[in-house]
Every structure is written in structure tokens, then in C-alpha cells.
Design a protein around this motif. Structure first.
Motif, mmCIF file in Angstrom:
data_model
loop_
_atom_site.group_PDB
_atom_site.id
_atom_site.type_symbol
_atom_site.label_atom_id
_atom_site.label_comp_id
_atom_site.label_asym_id
_atom_site.label_seq_id
_atom_site.Cartn_x
_atom_site.Cartn_y
_atom_site.Cartn_z
ATOM 1 N N LYS A 74 36.809 25.854 43.739
ATOM 2 C CA LYS A 74 37.151 27.275 43.633
ATOM 3 C C LYS A 74 36.525 27.827 42.355
ATOM 4 O O LYS A 74 36.423 27.122 41.355
ATOM 5 N N PRO A 75 36.132 29.092 42.367
ATOM 6 C CA PRO A 75 35.625 29.696 41.129
ATOM 7 C C PRO A 75 36.742 29.796 40.094
ATOM 8 O O PRO A 75 37.856 30.222 40.414
ATOM 9 N N PHE B 171 33.228 39.068 39.742
ATOM 10 C CA PHE B 171 32.911 38.020 40.705
ATOM 11 C C PHE B 171 33.503 38.360 42.072
ATOM 12 O O PHE B 171 32.836 38.257 43.101
ATOM 13 N N ALA B 172 34.763 38.786 42.089
ATOM 14 C CA ALA B 172 35.419 39.141 43.349
ATOM 15 C C ALA B 172 34.718 40.322 44.014
ATOM 16 O O ALA B 172 34.482 40.311 45.230
ATOM 17 N N GLN C 277 31.572 41.304 43.635
ATOM 18 C CA GLN C 277 30.260 40.873 44.119
ATOM 19 C C GLN C 277 30.389 40.022 45.381
ATOM 20 O O GLN C 277 29.552 40.094 46.272
ATOM 21 N N SER C 278 31.450 39.214 45.456
ATOM 22 C CA SER C 278 31.673 38.362 46.620
ATOM 23 C C SER C 278 31.943 39.190 47.875
ATOM 24 O O SER C 278 31.608 38.770 48.979
ATOM 25 N N LEU C 279 32.553 40.347 47.701
ATOM 26 C CA LEU C 279 32.902 41.203 48.839
ATOM 27 C C LEU C 279 31.814 42.224 49.180
ATOM 28 O O LEU C 279 31.868 42.844 50.238
ATOM 29 N N LYS C 280 30.854 42.373 48.310
ATOM 30 C CA LYS C 280 29.867 43.456 48.420
ATOM 31 C C LYS C 280 29.182 43.541 49.782
ATOM 32 O O LYS C 280 29.031 44.612 50.344
ATOM 33 N N THR D 163 30.144 41.964 52.634
ATOM 34 C CA THR D 163 31.024 41.521 53.705
ATOM 35 C C THR D 163 31.273 42.677 54.662
ATOM 36 O O THR D 163 31.537 43.802 54.243
#
Length: 76
Positions: A17-18, A61-62, A64-67, A69
Motif C-alpha cells: 500500500k502507498p 497521490f489520491a 492523481q490516482s483517481l484522475k 478513472t
């Protein structure tokens, strides 16, 4: 902000996990605390070995992770 300055992903730490670099404090934990209404100041008091920049990096980070999706809503 350079996310990787504050966030790391290592298969040997928290099962990949990050986390905040050098800790076992996951990005997920930070997000949960904030979503429950915890203030950044209280998080910093509870975890004095992390920084405000690390909290912002977790948020970045969160985001960017959803960008990229795409969500498909069911209408049932």
C-alpha cells in the motif's frame, strides 16, 4: 509537489500500500482520518514523525490516482 519525495510503495511495507515514506502510515489512513473530520493539526500531533507536506502529498497521490478513472453508475 514531488509526490515520491513523501510517498513510497514497497511490497515489503504494508503489503505494497502507498505509505508516508519511512513509516507504516498509509495514504488510506490519512484520507480516512481527514474524511472523518480529523484536522491536519491533530494528525500531525498523533503522528509527529510526519510533516504537513507528507499529508498534502497523500492527498495529491489520491487525486492523481483517481484522475483517469472512469466510473459507470448502475441505474437499478
Amino acid at each position: 509537489m514531488d509526490i515520491l519525495e513523501h510517498i513510497e510503495i514497497n511490497s515489503g511495507v504494508m503489503m505494497g500500500k502507498p505509505v508516508i515514506k519511512g513509516t507504516r502510515i498509509s495514504v488510506e489512513l490519512i484520507l480516512e482520518k481527514l474524511s472523518e473530520g480529523e484536522t491536519m493539526e491533530n494528525i500531525l500531533m498523533a503522528y509527529p514523525h510526519i510533516s504537513m507536506k507528507a499529508i498534502y502529498a497523500a492527498l495529491d497521490f489520491a487525486a492523481q490516482s483517481l484522475k483517469n478513472t472512469v466510473y459507470h453508475l448502475r441505474t437499478s
